[in-house]
Motif scaffolding. Structure first.
Motif, PDB file in Angstrom:
ATOM      1  N   LEU A  85      34.779  29.012  58.949  1.00  0.00           N
ATOM      2  CA  LEU A  85      35.051  30.071  57.977  1.00  0.00           C
ATOM      3  C   LEU A  85      34.634  31.434  58.504  1.00  0.00           C
ATOM      4  O   LEU A  85      34.817  32.447  57.859  1.00  0.00           O
ATOM      5  N   ARG A  86      34.039  31.430  59.680  1.00  0.00           N
ATOM      6  CA  ARG A  86      33.755  32.723  60.288  1.00  0.00           C
ATOM      7  C   ARG A  86      35.063  33.374  60.737  1.00  0.00           C
ATOM      8  O   ARG A  86      35.139  34.583  60.864  1.00  0.00           O
ATOM      9  N   ASP A  87      36.043  32.500  61.041  1.00  0.00           N
ATOM     10  CA  ASP A  87      37.297  33.023  61.572  1.00  0.00           C
ATOM     11  C   ASP A  87      38.362  33.025  60.494  1.00  0.00           C
ATOM     12  O   ASP A  87      38.392  32.145  59.631  1.00  0.00           O
ATOM     13  N   PRO A  88      39.273  33.968  60.567  1.00  0.00           N
ATOM     14  CA  PRO A  88      40.385  33.948  59.618  1.00  0.00           C
ATOM     15  C   PRO A  88      41.312  32.772  59.921  1.00  0.00           C
ATOM     16  O   PRO A  88      41.255  32.189  60.998  1.00  0.00           O
ATOM     17  N   ILE A  89      42.141  32.448  58.959  1.00  0.00           N
ATOM     18  CA  ILE A  89      43.089  31.350  59.153  1.00  0.00           C
ATOM     19  C   ILE A  89      44.080  31.731  60.243  1.00  0.00           C
ATOM     20  O   ILE A  89      44.555  32.861  60.306  1.00  0.00           O
ATOM     21  N   SER A  90      44.333  30.788  61.151  1.00  0.00           N
ATOM     22  CA  SER A  90      45.264  31.086  62.241  1.00  0.00           C
ATOM     23  C   SER A  90      46.542  30.264  62.043  1.00  0.00           C
ATOM     24  O   SER A  90      46.617  29.438  61.134  1.00  0.00           O
ATOM     25  N   PRO A  91      47.555  30.491  62.870  1.00  0.00           N
ATOM     26  CA  PRO A  91      48.819  29.770  62.673  1.00  0.00           C
ATOM     27  C   PRO A  91      48.643  28.267  62.886  1.00  0.00           C
ATOM     28  O   PRO A  91      47.803  27.846  63.673  1.00  0.00           O
ATOM     29  N   LEU A  92      49.447  27.505  62.184  1.00  0.00           N
ATOM     30  CA  LEU A  92      49.351  26.051  62.269  1.00  0.00           C
ATOM     31  C   LEU A  92      50.739  25.439  62.119  1.00  0.00           C
ATOM     32  O   LEU A  92      51.578  25.949  61.373  1.00  0.00           O
ATOM     33  N   LEU A  93      50.935  24.366  62.859  1.00  0.00           N
ATOM     34  CA  LEU A  93      52.204  23.642  62.732  1.00  0.00           C
ATOM     35  C   LEU A  93      51.916  22.167  62.540  1.00  0.00           C
ATOM     36  O   LEU A  93      51.098  21.584  63.245  1.00  0.00           O
ATOM     37  N   PHE A  94      52.539  21.591  61.517  1.00  0.00           N
ATOM     38  CA  PHE A  94      52.490  20.139  61.337  1.00  0.00           C
ATOM     39  C   PHE A  94      53.767  19.553  61.904  1.00  0.00           C
ATOM     40  O   PHE A  94      54.863  20.000  61.573  1.00  0.00           O
ATOM     41  N   ASN A  95      53.607  18.546  62.775  1.00  0.00           N
ATOM     42  CA  ASN A  95      54.798  17.788  63.120  1.00  0.00           C
ATOM     43  C   ASN A  95      54.615  16.397  62.562  1.00  0.00           C
ATOM     44  O   ASN A  95      53.495  15.979  62.251  1.00  0.00           O
ATOM     45  N   SER A  96      55.706  15.702  62.389  1.00  0.00           N
ATOM     46  CA  SER A  96      55.614  14.382  61.791  1.00  0.00           C
ATOM     47  C   SER A  96      55.303  13.371  62.875  1.00  0.00           C
ATOM     48  O   SER A  96      55.738  13.506  64.013  1.00  0.00           O
ATOM     49  N   ASN A  97      54.544  12.360  62.506  1.00  0.00           N
ATOM     50  CA  ASN A  97      54.257  11.320  63.498  1.00  0.00           C
ATOM     51  C   ASN A  97      55.219  10.159  63.318  1.00  0.00           C
ATOM     52  O   ASN A  97      54.938   9.046  63.718  1.00  0.00           O
ATOM     53  N   TRP A  98      56.348  10.432  62.715  1.00  0.00           N
ATOM     54  CA  TRP A  98      57.267   9.337  62.403  1.00  0.00           C
ATOM     55  C   TRP A  98      57.675   8.595  63.658  1.00  0.00           C
ATOM     56  O   TRP A  98      58.137   9.185  64.626  1.00  0.00           O
TER      57      TRP A  98
END
Ligand SMILES: Nc1ncnc2c1ncn2[C@@H]1O[C@H](COP(=O)(O)OP(=O)(O)OP(=O)(O)O)[C@@H](O)[C@H]1O
Ligand SMILES: [Mg+2]
Lengths: 799, 228
Positions: free
Chosen positions: A601-614
């Motif tokens: 929480l010291r850092d701001p939220i950064s970009p994130l990508l979810f890929n499917s594990n299908w």
């Protein structure tokens, strides 16, 4: 003569018990606390400095520029080791690939140890670092790939006291020969491993796993920033220049492709513990704050002594006068008072050392450190010695100067009203003490509110009543079967299979992402995680746009990104449906998840990508199960999951982690530091109060005749208390006025290292101010009331 | 006999915010070695001020003060302190003993400051205590003694260094007549042994012990009664 001084000093102490107790307890508590704070500061500052060449050792960080902002990553690619051979300033380079939560057993699988941190290291590890090798040949610890070096406590757990070298251990179904035993890693080492394997092992596994695309060996793989890498430079080499050389070599191989742009940085080993790779200095600042606290503790204890002893000089003036009349010169009196202080100080020091000894277990548990380890370090003693000497000089010289300078005649006549300068100085010192107290009270309030704020913060998902269980990798193939088995259990609300080990530390990041509208040279360091269609609902995350994964084969080419990713990629509406290329797999953004915290929480939220594990057939990506249950049914649920787990033959013992606990653990160090700060702040305030108590007591005593006369003339107790208290309260209020802006500024800058922070509100300042007044009132009134209700006849007789 | 003290046109003023008090006004007189001089006069006429200047505790604002042939008016604090500790003993009306020290230690103090060796100190202190008949109280603290006893200790302390001059400012002021007489007796004995004594007193009775009475008014000498 000297003996005589000591005798007199001792007798003075005995005869003025009340003041002696105030003096000694203030000094002793101050000294004890300061010694402990200094020990803590020392242990923080000593991190990694036990390596002989630490000044020449640096750690690599990789800095990416994303939308004009720098992002720093602590790992670098493997080929840097190859470049180092032709960079003349580099003496040695060592790569480390560490993995946590590993399991090692003995050959018969009688003893299985889980939760271990292991590392694969380049051969230079043991010559670059000065870790103690107690068994084995330091320069030849890894004769082959199947060698392992373990710590002494690991060795004891597996083999007891027996000879360990040549014994066999099992790790990932392979046998390893123990070729060395290390002394346990020192408490103040950033590197902490249970077992160390040769890099050859990692290298072999990498090759066996097919490498990374075209790059088949770790020495070729430019894409994975997976090695914590240390270099030792030749003395006087310029670290920045060397880092640039590495950057240039890397970018040359990358044909200066802007999409792969990175800059390598070197950070000195000694800074590693307190300054994060991206330059966040909050830990470092905390150390500075503590150093300041130590200095303040000593200063405030000293001020008590100086104030009370110069105030009491009134009483001692006659003695000084007589001594001068019978022949004492200034120098002799000066030394007499110095020796008095030394005697008192020595007693306080002895008590302080006893206190430190008694408080050791408390300190150890609050700080999470071992006091004895800090004291084993010689530099702490010089720091403490220096502090003591400084303090002794401060407290002895000034009062001795004041007292020995009294003129004999007025002193004898009792006409020695202490000079205006001395009184003003005393008032200034009281103001200073209380200003410090106010600042510390504000500090305690702000730190604890900030900690509470973090704990209560809306993370963007619901961390309560969810736990994760890491299944063996083999089980991942049957992830769907396990899921449906578990879903039959009524106490389980939902289950998700993922590749996420720690929700509050999703630190797998990549820049391997292309999107339409991407500007030439723009690249993005994006966190990546594989999840299934259950994950978002299990964690109660929200989709702001589009849809969740479906659980169908089409998921393979679907991606979900967070709001920050949308913003940083600069995507235009409509976002859903846009094509992106992730690790060379083209797909579509099907949804945007509301920003949630997945890092410190010291850092701001950064970009994130979810890929499917299908349909992932290999383990990573769906062997970690997240299970949502309810408050009452947690135990039942855990048992149900364990039943499934036990069906799989594995070495690894079943264990589960509640997400909220995992989250809290991240802030445990902060909480501990906060507690420590509160404790020492309270002590400092207490010592200030002791000083105030001494001063009011003395004032009341000096004015006892005046009080008596006033009483005889009809003053009420109330009037008298007011009379005695007024002056001090005025000083305290002045202190509050001075302290408030300073406290605000200090705490505001402390908070600035948190991306999610509270504001220093006027309520906090007001509360701190009121507490200071109340504390001062309580201290002062005690003596004032006592003096005011005393029988006036008695006080008049005291002459 | 030699003059021990030659005072000429001695002046001392006290300035407070508004008023300037003339405490000593062109005072002139001599004291010979071995004399016993009493100084008398109404309250506020400058007796104590004079004694403090003679005792080198204070410096005059004008005139000359020759002590044993040396001009000391204008000496700085350190020089005065040095001269004082080897030559002058004080006895005060209010005893001025140090409460934290025992009888023995109070008497020993001047010897410590003049650097006498411990063994000699012991001998000397015991001798004086014996003489002042206060030996049996040597380990008591001042508060545990009567006024007369305290003054005897003060006298003992004043003479322990064998000073050439003893200055006593109303030494019997706080004592009843019998204790007062004892103290006067002691001073007379000391004088008989050669010590010069200058004593301020309000008591005609006590003044009779001296050789010469100097009477003062408003800071200067008005008459002198020679008794011997
Ligand atoms: N420190 C001082 N500041 C101002 N005036 C002073 C001071 N000491 C003495 N005086 C004044 O100087 C004058 C002489 O004072 P001194 O103490 O010598 O009188 P004294 O003859 O000893 O009187 P007493 O018999 O009452 O002791 C007095 O008017 C007194 O008020
Ligand atoms: Mg007088």
């Amino acid at each position: 003569m000297i003996m005589n001084y000591f005798k007199i000093a001792w007798r003075n102490l005995k005869q003025n018990k009340f003041y002696s107790i105030i003096h000694i307890s203030g000094l002793a508590i101050g000294l004890a606390a300061a010694i402990m704070v200094l020990a803590w500061v020392q242990s923080e500052k000593s991190f990694d400095t036990f390596h002989k060449d630490y000044k020449d050792i640096y750690v690599f960080n990789a800095q990416f520029n994303i939308n004009g902002e720098n992002r720093v990553w602590g790992g670098v690619p493997g080929p840097l080791a190859v470049y180092s051979k032709s960079i003349s300033e580099v003496g040695k380079l060592v790569r480390i690939n560490s993995e946590s939560n590993q399991t090692i057993s003995d050959i018969d699988r009688d003893k299985i140890l889980g939760g271990l941190t292991v590392a694969a290291v380049d051969n230079g590890f043991f010559s670059l670092f000065d870790f103690n090798v107690i068994e084995g040949q330091r320069n030849h610890l890894f004769p082959d790939v199947n060698s392992v070096v373990i710590t002494k406590s690991m060795a004891n757990k597996f083999f007891g006291d027996h000879n360990v070298l040549g014994k066999t251990l099992k790790y990932r179904n392979e046998n390893f020969t123990v070729t060395g035993v290390l002394e346990d890693f020192p408490e103040n080492s950033s590197l902490q491993y249970d077992a160390i394997f040769p890099m050859a092992l990692y290298s072999k596994e990498f090759k066996a796993g097919g490498g990374n695309g075209d790059w088949k060996t770790i020495d070729e793989d430019l894409g994975n920033y997976s090695f914590q890498t240390f270099v030792k430079l030749h003395a006087n080499a310029d670290a920045n220049k060397v880092a640039n050389k590495f950057t240039k070599r890397y970018m040359d191989v990358r044909n200066n492709d802007p999409a792969s742009k990175v800059e390598f940085k070197l950070q000195n080993l000694a800074d590693m513990h307190l300054i994060t790779p991206d330059g966040n200095k909050s830990a470092y600042r905390m150390v500075q704050v503590f150093l300041l606290v130590a200095i303040l503790l000593l200063a405030i204890a000293s001020i008590n002594y100086i104030n009370l002893s110069t105030a009491r000089s009134l009483t001692r003036a006659k003695e000084v006068g007589v001594r001068k009349v019978v022949g004492a010169n200034k120098k002799q009196l000066f030394f007499q008072f110095i020796i008095e202080t030394i005697v008192l100080f020595s007693i306080a020091l002895i008590i302080a050392l006893v206190l430190v000894f008694l408080l050791k277990p408390f300190y150890n548990s609050v700080s999470g450190r071992h006091l004895e380890t800090s004291f084993g370090n010689t530099s702490i003693w010089s720091t403490i010695g220096f502090a003591l000497l400084g303090m002794l000089m401060a407290v002895s010289i000034y009062p001795a100067m004041v007292l020995s300078a009294f003129k004999p005649l007025p002193s004898l006549k009792g006409k020695i009203a202490s000079g205006v300068g001395i009184v003003a100085l005393r008032k200034a010192l009281v103001v200073f003490q209380f200003a410090v107290s106010v600042i510390l009270i504000v500090g305690t309030l702000v730190i604890s509110s900030q900690m509470k704020h973090i704990r209560k913060m809306d993370l963007g998902y619901d961390k309560d009543y969810v736990f994760s269980v890491s299944f063996p990798i083999e089980a991942a193939k049957n992830a769907n079967a396990i899921k449906s088995e578990l879903e039959k259990e009524p106490s389980i609300q939902m289950v998700s299979a993922t590749g996420i080990g720690d929700m509050s530390q999703l630190d797998s990041e990549t820049s391997d992402l292309e999107w339409s509208g991407q500007i030439q040279g723009q690249n993005l360091l994006i966190a990546q995680a594989s999840i299934d269609n259950n994950f978002i609902p299990t964690m109660k995350m929200q989709l702001v746009e589009g849809a969740n994964f479906s659980g169908l084969p089409s998921d393979k080419t679907s991606y979900i990104v967070n709001e920050t990713a949308v913003k940083e990629m600069g995507l235009n509406e409509p976002i859903v449906g846009q094509k992106i290329k992730f690790h060379n797999n083209e797909g579509t953004i099907i949804g945007v998840v509301k920003d949630f915290n997945f890092k410190s929480l010291r850092d701001p939220i950064s970009p994130l990508l979810f890929n499917s594990n299908w349909g992932t057939q290999w383990g990573w990506g769906q062997n970690i199960f997240y299970v949502r249950t309810t408050a009452g049914e947690a135990q039942k649920t855990i048992a149900a999951v364990k039943k499934q787990y036990d069906k799989i033959a594995t070495d690894i013992p079943f264990s589960y982690q509640f997400v909220d606990k995992q989250f809290e653990a991240k802030y445990e160090a902060d909480t501990k530091t906060g507690n420590l700060f509160n404790f020492f702040a309270a002590l400092t305030i207490f010592i200030s109060c002791l000083g105030l108590l001494g001063l009011t007591t003395y004032t009341a005593r000096v004015r006892i005749k005046e009080i008596g006369v006033r009483k005889v003339l009809g003053a009420s107790v109330n009037n008298l208390v007011k009379l005695l208290v007024k002056d001090f309260i005025f000083l305290v209020i002045l202190a509050i006025l001075i302290a408030s802006p300073i406290a605000w500024w200090l705490m505001d800058s402390w908070l600035s290292s948190y991306a999610y922070r509270i504001q220093v509100s006027w309520q906090i300042l007001l509360l701190a101010g009121c507490s200071a007044v109340v504390i001062a009132l309580l201290t002062v009134s005690f003596q004032a009331i006592k003096a005011a209700i005393a029988n006036p006849i008695k006080s008049l007789r005291t002459e | 006999m030699n003059s021990m003290i030659k005072i000429k046109d001695l002046e001392k003023y006290y300035r407070t915010e508004e008023v300037q008090t003339v405490a000593l006004n062109k005072l002139t007189f001599d004291v010979k070695e071995g004399e016993f001089v009493a100084i008398m006069g109404p309250s506020g006429c400058g007796k104590s001020t004079l004694l403090n200047i003679i005792g080198l505790l204070d410096d005059p604002d004008g005139g000359s003060f020759i002590f044993n042939g040396i001009e000391v008016a204008g000496f700085n604090e350190r020089k005065r302190a040095d001269l004082r500790k080897h030559n002058i003993g004080f006895v005060f009306q209010s005893f001025n003993l140090i409460d934290e020290l025992t009888v023995y230690e109070n008497v020993e103090l001047p010897l410590i400051y003049t650097g006498v060796k411990p063994a000699d100190r012991k001998k000397r202190v015991e001798e004086v205590l014996e003489k002042m008949q206060i030996m049996h109280r040597r380990n008591h603290f001042p508060q545990q003694l009567s006024g007369g006893q305290q003054q005897r200790v003060a006298v003992a302390r004043a003479v322990v260094n064998n000073p050439k001059l003893i200055l006593a400012d109303e030494p019997t002021g706080n004592l009843d007549s019998s204790n007062g007489n004892d103290v006067m007796q002691l001073l007379t004995e000391l004088n008989d042994q050669g010590t010069t004594v200058i004593m301020v007193t309000h008591s005609e009775h006590d003044a009779k012990y001296s050789h010469r009475i100097i009477r003062m008014l408003d800071g200067h000498k008005v008459t002198e009664d020679i008794l011997v």
